[in-house]
Write an enzyme that holds these catalytic residues in place. Structure first.
Site, mmCIF file in Angstrom:
data_model
loop_
_atom_site.group_PDB
_atom_site.id
_atom_site.type_symbol
_atom_site.label_atom_id
_atom_site.label_comp_id
_atom_site.label_asym_id
_atom_site.label_seq_id
_atom_site.Cartn_x
_atom_site.Cartn_y
_atom_site.Cartn_z
ATOM 1 N N ASN A 1 20.383 55.199 78.698
ATOM 2 C CA ASN A 1 20.659 56.187 79.721
ATOM 3 C C ASN A 1 22.133 56.606 79.608
ATOM 4 O O ASN A 1 22.813 56.226 78.666
ATOM 5 C CB ASN A 1 20.326 55.612 81.105
ATOM 6 C CG ASN A 1 19.931 56.673 82.098
ATOM 7 O OD1 ASN A 1 20.601 57.678 82.226
ATOM 8 N ND2 ASN A 1 18.840 56.437 82.804
ATOM 9 N N HIS B 1 39.160 39.876 74.360
ATOM 10 C CA HIS B 1 40.540 39.883 73.879
ATOM 11 C C HIS B 1 41.103 38.467 73.947
ATOM 12 O O HIS B 1 40.821 37.716 74.873
ATOM 13 C CB HIS B 1 41.412 40.792 74.757
ATOM 14 C CG HIS B 1 41.154 42.237 74.536
ATOM 15 N ND1 HIS B 1 41.777 42.950 73.545
ATOM 16 C CD2 HIS B 1 40.339 43.104 75.167
ATOM 17 C CE1 HIS B 1 41.363 44.194 73.584
ATOM 18 N NE2 HIS B 1 40.484 44.317 74.566
ATOM 19 N N ALA C 1 19.737 45.196 87.926
ATOM 20 C CA ALA C 1 20.932 46.034 88.040
ATOM 21 C C ALA C 1 22.125 45.218 88.530
ATOM 22 O O ALA C 1 21.987 44.358 89.392
ATOM 23 C CB ALA C 1 20.664 47.193 88.991
#
Length: 188
Positions: free
Chosen positions: A81, A111, A157
């Site tokens: 999406n 990182h 979600a």
């Protein structure tokens, strides 16, 4: 400085075009019937590998970054999406028939902020990411380095995924809402 292939993907139906040139070969392979909306961007380092299977679809504003000697492998019938980011320094593998909701971020690296020069040093800790076949990734999910999501899974979600998710699982991360009344202070 590392040179990169950087361009915008255009809507097409038999491969992905970069700046009007169709690319295929050992480092870049794109299956047939792939579509991409305007605004998607791909960056591939000179030693990076991008493999996209049959019938891939990416809606607007997605970014695909293949850095260093990274390998990004996307299976058949995969749909992304809007506003997704896939950033690969080592290896990210997405299986067949995977649906990915809007605003999903997938990273196979962190990182190394402990470097003397901080994150400016561009040093990373990397671990491969694998997403199994027929998995559904909901909106606003973040998938971190080392994540292994099994086959036939649903990732709810807003989830943050690290570690291993077994086949046929639903990942729901509960978050409690804490609602308090605002107490106004009268100042006279």
């Amino acid at each position: 400085m590392v040179s990169r292939v950087t361009s915008v993907m255009y809507i097409i139906y038999n491969g992905i075009m970069f700046g009007g040139l169709k690319l295929s070969g050992k480092r870049i392979h794109v299956g047939k019937k792939c579509t991409s909306r305007i605004g998607n961007k791909v960056e591939i380092s000179p030693k990076g590998v991008l493999k996209i299977g049959f019938h891939f679809s990416a809606l607007k504003n997605c970014r695909f970054l293949v850095r260093d000697e990274g390998e990004l492998c996307i299976g058949d019938n995969v749909g992304l999406n809007t506003n997704c980011i896939i950033a690969c320094h080592q290896r990210i593998e997405i299986g067949d028939d995977v649906m990915i909701g809007p605003n999903v971020c997938i990273y196979d690296h962190d990182h190394d902020f402990r470097e003397p020069e901080g994150i400016v040093a561009r040093k990373y800790y990397c671990k491969p990411v694998k997403i199994g076949n027929r998995t559904w990734i909901g909106a606003n999910v973040v998938i971190l380095k080392g994540a292994e999501i099994g086959k036939d899974c649903v990732i709810a979600a807003g989830s943050i995924v690290n570690g291993k998710i077994p086949d046929n699982s639903i990942l729901i991360q509960k978050r409690e809402s804490n609602i308090k009344e605002i107490i106004k202070i009268n100042v006279n």
